[in-house]
Design a protein around this motif. Structure first.
Motif, PDB file in Angstrom:
ATOM      1  N   UNK B 237       0.837  -1.203   0.000  1.00 51.33           N
ATOM      2  CA  UNK B 237       0.000   0.000   0.000  1.00 51.33           C
ATOM      3  C   UNK B 237       0.870   1.250   0.000  1.00 51.33           C
ATOM      4  N   UNK B 240       1.808   1.891  -3.417  1.00 54.99           N
ATOM      5  CA  UNK B 240       0.692   2.526  -4.122  1.00 54.99           C
ATOM      6  C   UNK B 240       0.695   4.025  -3.840  1.00 54.99           C
ATOM      7  N   UNK B 241       0.958   4.360  -2.578  1.00 53.25           N
ATOM      8  CA  UNK B 241       1.038   5.772  -2.214  1.00 53.25           C
ATOM      9  C   UNK B 241       2.177   6.448  -2.970  1.00 53.25           C
ATOM     10  N   UNK B 285       6.501   7.883  11.526  1.00 56.29           N
ATOM     11  CA  UNK B 285       5.759   6.764  10.945  1.00 56.29           C
ATOM     12  C   UNK B 285       4.550   7.242  10.151  1.00 56.29           C
ATOM     13  N   UNK B 286       3.899   8.274  10.658  1.00 54.00           N
ATOM     14  CA  UNK B 286       2.692   8.770   9.984  1.00 54.00           C
ATOM     15  C   UNK B 286       3.031   9.584   8.741  1.00 54.00           C
ATOM     16  N   UNK B 289       2.122   8.645   5.017  1.00 58.21           N
ATOM     17  CA  UNK B 289       0.688   8.556   4.720  1.00 58.21           C
ATOM     18  C   UNK B 289       0.051   9.932   4.713  1.00 58.21           C
ATOM     19  N   UNK B 290       0.416  10.746   5.702  1.00 56.76           N
ATOM     20  CA  UNK B 290      -0.145  12.085   5.765  1.00 56.76           C
ATOM     21  C   UNK B 290       0.300  12.897   4.555  1.00 56.76           C
ATOM     22  N   UNK B 292       1.069  11.826   1.692  1.00 54.21           N
ATOM     23  CA  UNK B 292       0.361  11.379   0.495  1.00 54.21           C
ATOM     24  C   UNK B 292      -1.031  11.988   0.427  1.00 54.21           C
ATOM     25  N   UNK B 293      -1.712  12.034   1.572  1.00 51.09           N
ATOM     26  CA  UNK B 293      -3.034  12.674   1.588  1.00 51.09           C
ATOM     27  C   UNK B 293      -2.918  14.130   1.141  1.00 51.09           C
ATOM     28  N   UNK B 296      -2.309  14.337  -2.514  1.00 51.42           N
ATOM     29  CA  UNK B 296      -3.538  14.076  -3.263  1.00 51.42           C
ATOM     30  C   UNK B 296      -4.369  15.346  -3.380  1.00 51.42           C
TER      31      UNK B 296
END
Lengths: 362, 318
Positions: B237, B240-241, B285-286, B289-290, B292-293, B296
């Protein structure tokens, strides 16, 4: 009717696939299935465990199905479940009041936690047209790492580093009445909540203006907008409700079936919820039935593993194969259409072929 | 501070490589018009097949430890191609929802690999006694500054994958095949009108993604993990990010995965490095993901995503 046949076919193919797997690895599939189903149904305790295992799946299945109805693919039920369960656990460990009030507060916390986690992808989708599949996957891992650090920091157990303290009995959904009725099973009041949720969601989808609007957005976003429905608001509402359901699932798992929250795992029920929703054709009743069916596979596998040497992962494999066949339902749809047409032609329907279904998956 | 950086760099690069090759696989699939969120499952499959092959071969031929690893990587690659056919068949021929099919791929891989592993070895984990050994590149590692950062403690797979990235960038950008593949992801009807076999191109795209993602899982196994455990902990995943963050371009992906590789490495080692102890590990760690958001949101107006990715190809649609 067609949906029912497709779902039953998917289940059948999944079971056949599982049987082939067992046979290929040198086990007896019939014996395997016998023990698998006995393990989930043999006596009242096992039946109770099956119902309990299915309970979180009802919530996550409802969650995914509800978002599906609005044309949203909520793949983030796992993260919403984790965060909802975490919020409920925080309340359960830190608040000391009478049991009904405490449980009510925990339920509200789980609802809110899940809803908050789904609100972000909903907002991003409505405001910036960010695809919800990607954003919910990101939210899953954000939840995973948040819990990974928050639990040891604030809710750490005395000796174990990887899970929170045990919830006191009054802060869980455990019910001695239900447990006694099912011969000491860990079945709990989560099931009541799940059934109530199924009824409420069925009511919202089928009988309210809100449900009508959400479905309209799911069928065709542009025509819904043209008809005066506020599409962006519908998307956010749908994600909020979907997330809240998943959050409740977290409570059913961590404060019902279990009594604490663990770190380092994304609950599998999140992804299984997709399978449940798909198999249940996104209808609340279908979700209820398929969740209990998956609960049966999951709770029977331990007994099967004890009686034979078939690894317990066969249950997961069967579910995975079912979801693959449910995803490729077009195949079965075409097959059914062909059979129906042939039968019509055979019974002398003077060249009138049935409506050719061009059903595409939403 | 400098020693810290010198220590971190080789690990970060090592961590980047599986992400990089997996994301590159995802790129081929999405450029051909098929969304592949089954990357995670394909990595798991590669890790499993790789571990199984290597452990069997190493017991059979103890004198060819390294050769066994290369064969294991090749077998994993082939298995990835085969396994990805499930996804290709569902999304191209059966007009299935590609996200659901990809989810099914993830679930099938997670369940069946552990099931088979228990049947074959009696345990859900397969441990490798010998993985790849890192080496210092002769001459180049003596270059001041760059040498210790880029050319020490490297693996052959690292150089191989970097070459694959450059070749892929060239293939996608400059060759007729690359142009056709991209056309299938942007406007398949036009591609078909121009004589391109859209279905075949999409099959090829998905098969390449299967090969690369599975290879990524196997490289993860032989360089970092050393053990098959039934999961790759969300790295698929993360790839994917990286694909999105790199805006569906090979060099963009290289930058994105390096970025994620560093973020993850720093997060993993932050507790033992004095300079980083003050940063709470949760933030590191975050971070991927953050970010990537946020990416986006920023790119939402000017996204380079293939226009037809995720859509069922309907040759009659205009």
């Amino acid at each position: 009717m067609r949906n029912l046949i497709i779902s039953l076919c998917a289940v059948l193919f999944g079971l056949i696939g599982g049987g082939v797997l067992m046979a290929v690895t040198g086990h007896d599939p019939f014996e395997g299935y016998k023990f698998l189903f006995q393990g989930g149904l043999k006596n009242s305790q096992r039946l109770g465990d099956t119902l309990a295992t299915g309970t979180p799946l009802i919530f996550t299945g409802l969650s995914v199905a509800f978002a599906f109805r609005t044309g949203l693919f909520n793949i983030g039920a796992a993260g919403q479940m984790l965060f909802g369960g975490f919020c409920a656990t925080v309340i359960g460990l830190n608040v000391d009041t009478s049991r009904p009030l405490l449980l009510l507060m925990m339920i509200v916390a789980a609802l809110l936690g899940g809803a908050v986690w789904a609100f972000i992808p909903g907002l991003l989708k409505a405001r910036f047209n960010v695809h919800e599949v990607v954003s919910t996957i990101m939210m899953n891992w954000i939840a995973y790492w948040t819990i990974y650090y928050a639990v040891p920091a604030y809710l750490k157990a005395e000796s174990v580093e990887t899970e929170s303290r045990l919830l006191p009995d009054k802060a869980t959904l455990k019910s001695t009445f239900l447990s006694d009725m099912f011969g000491g099973s860990y079945i709990n009041m989560g099931l009541y909540v799940a059934v109530i949720a199924v009824i409420i969601i069925a009511f919202i989808i089928n009988k309210t203006t809100l449900g009508y609007e959400l479905k309209a957005v799911g069928y065709n976003r542009h025509s819904a907008e043209y008809a005066g429905i506020k599409v962006n608001r519908s998307i956010i509402t749908s994600m909020l409700i979907s997330g809240a359901l998943a959050g409740l699932g977290g409570m059913a798992q961590f404060a019902g079936n279990g009594a604490n929250i663990q770190i380092g795992v994304l609950p599998t029920q999140g992804y299984d919820g997709i399978a449940v929703a798909l198999l249940g054709a996104n209808s609340p009743l279908g979700v209820l039935i398929s969740a209990l069916f998956f609960g049966l596979l999951y709770s029977g596998r331990g007994f099967m593993n004890a009686m034979t040497d078939i690894p317990p992962e066969i249950a997961d494999s069967i579910i995975a194969i079912i979801i693959y066949f449910a995803a490729t339902s077009v195949l079965m749809d075409r097959l059914i259409t062909r059979i129906v047409n042939r039968r019509r032609a055979a019974t002398g329907g003077a060249g009138t072929s049935g409506p050719v279904s061009g059903k595409e998956n939403a | 501070m400098w020693t810290t950086i010198e220590q971190i760099f080789p690990y970060a690069i090592m961590f980047t490589i599986p992400l990089l090759i997996t994301a590159l696989g995802g790129l081929f699939s999405e450029r051909s018009g098929v969304v592949n969120i089954g990357l995670e499952g394909l990595m798991v499959m590669g890790s499993f097949i790789g571990a199984l092959t290597i452990s069997k071969l190493q017991t059979a031929w103890p004198q060819h430890m390294v050769g066994a690893i290369w064969i294991g990587l090749l077998v994993a690659l082939a298995a990835g191609v085969l396994f990805s056919l499930l996804h290709a068949f569902a999304s191209v021929h059966l007009s299935a929802n590609q996200v659901i099919s990809g989810t099914a791929i993830n679930m099938i891989a997670g369940a069946i690999t552990v099931f088979l592993s228990r049947n074959i070895t009696g345990s859900g984990n397969i441990r490798l006694t010998n993985g790849f050994q890192s080496f210092d590149v002769p001459w180049l590692s003596d270059i001041p500054i760059l040498g210790p950062l880029l050319f020490t403690k490297t693996y052959w797979t690292t150089w191989l994958i970097l070459a694959v990235v450059l070749i892929s960038a060239w293939v996608l950008k400059k060759t007729p095949f690359g142009l056709r593949l991209r056309a299938c992801g942007e406007y398949p009807q036009a591609a078909e009108a121009a004589g391109v076999n859209v279905r075949r191109m999409r099959y090829i795209g998905v098969m390449i993604s299967g090969a690369f993602a599975s290879l990524g899982g196997a490289i993860l196994l032989v360089t970092i993990a050393g053990e098959f455990t039934g999961t790759v902990a969300g790295l698929g995943f993360l790839s994917l990010a990286a694909l999105i963050f790199g805006q569906w371009r090979p060099l963009g992906i290289l930058a994105a995965t390096l970025f994620f590789g560093f973020a993850s490495t720093v997060a993993n080692v932050s507790q033992v490095i004095p300079a980083l102890q003050d940063i709470p590990p949760i933030i590191l760690k975050l971070f991927p993901y953050v970010i990537t958001l946020i990416a986006l949101v920023i790119f939402s107006k000017s996204s380079q995503a293939p226009k037809a990715a995720g859509e069922v190809f309907d040759s009659g649609k205009r």
